[in-house]
Motif scaffolding. Structure first.
Motif, PDB file in Angstrom:
ATOM      1  N   ARG A  46      45.639  41.158  42.439  1.00 25.43           N
ATOM      2  CA  ARG A  46      45.201  41.333  41.061  1.00 25.43           C
ATOM      3  C   ARG A  46      43.718  41.711  41.005  1.00 25.43           C
ATOM      4  O   ARG A  46      43.331  42.650  40.302  1.00 25.43           O
ATOM      5  N   GLU A  50      42.321  45.485  39.771  1.00 32.76           N
ATOM      6  CA  GLU A  50      41.377  45.514  38.656  1.00 32.76           C
ATOM      7  C   GLU A  50      40.062  46.167  39.087  1.00 32.76           C
ATOM      8  O   GLU A  50      39.491  46.979  38.341  1.00 32.76           O
ATOM      9  N   SER A  51      39.593  45.835  40.278  1.00 31.64           N
ATOM     10  CA  SER A  51      38.365  46.444  40.770  1.00 31.64           C
ATOM     11  C   SER A  51      38.533  47.957  40.931  1.00 31.64           C
ATOM     12  O   SER A  51      37.655  48.743  40.537  1.00 31.64           O
ATOM     13  N   LEU A 103      35.628  39.508  41.291  1.00 28.06           N
ATOM     14  CA  LEU A 103      36.787  39.286  40.424  1.00 28.06           C
ATOM     15  C   LEU A 103      37.659  38.156  40.948  1.00 28.06           C
ATOM     16  O   LEU A 103      38.230  37.393  40.155  1.00 28.06           O
ATOM     17  N   ASP A 112      37.083  35.702  32.879  1.00 31.95           N
ATOM     18  CA  ASP A 112      37.454  37.105  32.745  1.00 31.95           C
ATOM     19  C   ASP A 112      36.369  37.967  33.399  1.00 31.95           C
ATOM     20  O   ASP A 112      35.458  38.471  32.742  1.00 31.95           O
ATOM     21  N   VAL A 114      36.611  40.913  34.712  1.00 35.13           N
ATOM     22  CA  VAL A 114      36.696  42.332  34.368  1.00 35.13           C
ATOM     23  C   VAL A 114      35.755  42.659  33.213  1.00 35.13           C
ATOM     24  O   VAL A 114      35.005  43.643  33.250  1.00 35.13           O
ATOM     25  N   THR A 338      47.499  48.138  34.534  1.00 29.14           N
ATOM     26  CA  THR A 338      46.118  47.661  34.666  1.00 29.14           C
ATOM     27  C   THR A 338      45.142  48.804  34.443  1.00 29.14           C
ATOM     28  O   THR A 338      44.116  48.649  33.768  1.00 29.14           O
ATOM     29  N   ILE A 342      42.445  48.686  31.427  1.00 25.14           N
ATOM     30  CA  ILE A 342      41.014  48.660  31.715  1.00 25.14           C
ATOM     31  C   ILE A 342      40.313  49.868  31.104  1.00 25.14           C
ATOM     32  O   ILE A 342      39.161  49.768  30.655  1.00 25.14           O
TER      33      ILE A 342
END
Length: 719
Positions: A46, A50-51, A103, A112, A114, A338, A342
């Motif tokens: 995850r 996200e990164s 993250l 959070d 992000v 994702t 984002i």
């Protein structure tokens, strides 16, 4: 709310790297093994996607002329597993490609992360660590200390932080960190080449060799490139091989199970043995160095595409699928979802307000609480004992060591010998080797120890043996010490007092490297306080003020001590001991000058050796019926301009006596400030020549002299 420009699940703009990832995930076949993936695998996945999505979003925003930062972590996402091998309270100083780590650390605490990173990319004022001043990985709740370095300047601080944890335990001093913590510090393979990194590694190895506890984990994220310059194959392994004092483990970013196990094992070993180690992780760099970097200018398309097979996200997906935790299609869908989410959030972040005024920008730069500083500084002994500047400095250091158990004094030769000039003699025998100690002959490491210990609850008082030696390590003040409060809005502070022995006029001990009179490199560092006591009566109150400001406000101070005046006793004639006669003070506020009133014909503005010479010149002028008042600045940053303007206006004839160089010297600033304030009287400046200080009698040819001061004063009076 979804921004109208967003395209949440639209995939027709996938670039080649994203398409390869999605296709590769979909092709993963489910063949559940007997053993399922650990929870860390899902958290790392995850954090990794996200990164990666943030990095792609940064480039996407760039096409819309939005966003302010495109250096990303793509290819390095397996550093999330390093975070998961540690405790969330372990202090972390992160490389700018450690997005996965940040993250994952945020996920450990339910934060959070992000949104933190996106707000940083937008330079939004509500970004929680730097407040829009820079895009950094950092948060006080996550024990992540913000770093803006791209050249490993944070490594010496990491050494100091690890050193401070054990020193706090030994001295029973409150620490910022749990006493069983280990420090983690990540950096790139190209940064390993930098002198600062080598200084930190050398100091680490030296401390380990000497048996000093140092719970420090270095993580070298080795992608084989320094922007466009390749790192020779196996160079990192070779470089680390010659440091047997460091435990070194090598692993590969696309082998997540092995990486997690190795990081856990190494972290446990460091936590138990309180010894340093290096985790060398071979990674890959995707998306070029930054958005402005055209990678195809120095790498072929075939070479770039061949790296796709090493994608750590594919490796994490393979692990999850192989252990039956997920299917490839599920992972591909999750990445695309994702990615779209984002992008939506990135656009939302771009709408957030940025810092509105210059005052807001500078708010965390140099906070001042004069009342708190005065209360902490307290009163000084104003006995009739006559002390030289060296003796008074020794007494002042003893006083703060006695009053504040968290103070440390260290540097080259300061312990048993007491320094080149005996200023710290006897302090170690009185306060012990844990509080007064010698360091390596390396100014970078001296200041790094100061940075780390200051961050961890101590008030360090490091000594730089000569002003010329400071230039070896000035970035530790400029790029690390002075910026920490600015880029953390005061969440992290490194208040310290750096003693520097400097200026010219030494007799029988000359040459530029022991007689440096250039301090421009210090005066242009925002927020840095520069104290320069010349009289024995001033050094105690001013040192205590600086220590109190470090404790109360996190102030970083440099105390410039005029070497030539260390053992001076007489002012006008041999045996008069008038240099030792000065009014005692309980407290010298930052930015407060002292006025030696001598008449209303002329005002001399000066400090340091210039004060000594100006008082002698004032006496000579007095014999000719000319009354000269001498203003001792005492503080070179911030300059005490209210005091200067008052005394300059009182006579209307002002002579600025500047022992530093004419170009870039302190006098330039004084003259400019007077003119800006509307001073309309006569104004003259005398200064030393624009030259390095030579050896022997030739020094007198370039250093400002009493005769030059007197001649300038008389010309000023004559109009």
């Amino acid at each position: 709310m979804v921004h109208p420009v967003a395209s949440a699940l639209v995939t027709d703009d996938l670039d080649a790297l994203e398409q390869h990832l999605v296709d590769g995930l979909r092709e993963l076949s489910s063949a559940p093994a007997a053993r399922g993936a650990p929870p860390e695998a899902a958290v790392a996945w995850r954090a990794g996607i996200e990164s990666r999505a943030i990095d792609h979003a940064a480039r996407w925003l760039q096409t819309k002329r939005l966003g302010f930062y495109t250096i990303g972590s793509a290819g390095h996402e397996s550093n999330a597993l390093v975070a998961l091998a540690l405790e969330p309270s372990d202090p972390a100083l992160l490389h700018y490609r450690s997005g996965g780590f940040y993250l994952a650390r945020a996920a450990q605490t339910g934060r959070d992360g992000v949104w933190d990173v996106l707000l940083g990319m937008a330079a939004a004022a509500e970004e929680p660590i730097a407040g829009g001043r820079h895009k950094v990985f950092g948060h006080a709740d996550l024990a992540v200390i913000p770093q803006t370095s791209t050249i490993a300047s944070h490594l010496p601080r990491a050494v100091g932080t690890a050193f401070a944890i054990e020193r706090a335990r030994e001295l029973d001093v409150d620490s910022t960190w749990p006493l069983d913590s280990i420090v983690v510090c990540s950096f790139g393979d190209a940064s390993l080449h930098h002198a600062t990194a080598q200084a930190a590694l050398n100091t680490t190895a030296h401390l380990a060799y000497a048996g000093t506890p140092l719970p420090l984990l270095y993580v070298c994220e080795d992608n084989g490139l320094g922007i466009s310059v390749p790192t020779p194959e196996a160079w990192v392994e070779q470089s680390l091989h010659w440091r047997p004092e460091l435990a070194v483990e090598h692993t590969i970013g696309e082998h997540p199970e092995e990486l997690l196990a190795t990081a856990r094992e190494l972290a446990a070993w460091i936590r138990e043995h309180r010894a340093p180690a290096v985790l060398h992780v071979r990674t890959v760099r995707f998306l070029s160095h930054a958005g402005a970097d055209l990678e195809t200018a120095y790498r072929s398309g075939k070479e770039i595409r061949s790296d796709y097979a090493r994608d750590p996200l594919l490796a994490l997906g393979r692990w999850l699928v192989a252990t039956g935790a997920r299917t490839g299609d599920e992972l591909a869908a999750e990445y695309l979802e994702t990615r779209g989410r984002i992008r939506d959030r990135a656009l939302e972040a771009m709408e957030r307000s940025q810092i509105a005024t210059a005052a807001d920008v500078m708010l965390p730069l140099a906070p001042r609480d004069p009342d708190a500083v005065a209360a902490l500084a307290g009163a000084v002994d104003t006995s009739d004992e006559r002390l030289t500047l060296a003796q008074a400095t020794n007494a002042a250091l003893a006083d703060v060591l006695e009053r504040f158990p968290e103070t440390l004094v260290f540097g080259e030769d300061v312990a048993v010998k007491g320094g080149v000039y005996g200023v710290t003699r006897g302090l170690q025998s009185r306060f012990g080797a844990r509080r007064v100690f010698d360091t390596l002959l390396d100014e970078t490491s001296i200041l790094g120890l100061a940075l780390g210990t200051a961050l961890s609850g101590f008030v360090p008082i490091p000594e730089i043996q000569y002003l010329a030696y400071l230039h070896n390590a000035e970035d530790q003040l400029r790029g690390e010490a002075a910026t920490l409060q600015f880029f953390s809005q005061g969440a992290y502070r490194n208040g310290m007092v750096v003693r520097v022995q400097g200026y010219g006029y030494q007799k029988g001990f000359g040459g530029h490297f022991h007689n440096d009179n250039g301090i421009g490199v210090l005066r242009d560092i925002p927020g840095l306080v520069i104290a320069s006591p010349a009289r024995p009566a001033d050094v105690g109150p001013m040192l205590r003020t600086c220590v109190a400001a470090a404790k109360a406000d996190g102030t970083v101070s440099v105390l410039l001590e005029p070497i030539a005046l260390y053992h001076t006793r007489d002012l006008l004639e041999e045996g008069d001991e008038r240099w030792l006669e000065a009014p005692g003070m309980s407290h010298v506020p930052i930015g407060a000058a002292y006025t030696h009133r001598g008449g209303d014909d002329l005002t001399l503005v000066t400090w340091g050796n210039g004060l000594f010479m100006s008082l002698r010149v004032a006496a000579r002028l007095r014999e000719r019926g000319i009354g000269a008042t001498v203003v001792d600045l005492r503080w070179l940053a911030p300059l005490p301009m209210a005091d200067v303007l008052r005394e300059a206006t009182a006579t209307g004839r002002t002579l600025v006596v500047d022992e530093t160089r004419r170009t870039g010297g302190v006098g330039e600033g004084i003259v400019a400030e007077l003119l800006d304030a509307g001073y309309d009287g006569r104004l003259v400046r005398v200064a030393s020549k624009d030259s390095f200080v030579p050896l022997g009698d030739a020094a007198r040819l370039v250093l400002l002299s009493e005769d030059e001061i007197e001649a300038a004063g008389r010309r000023l009076l004559e109009g």
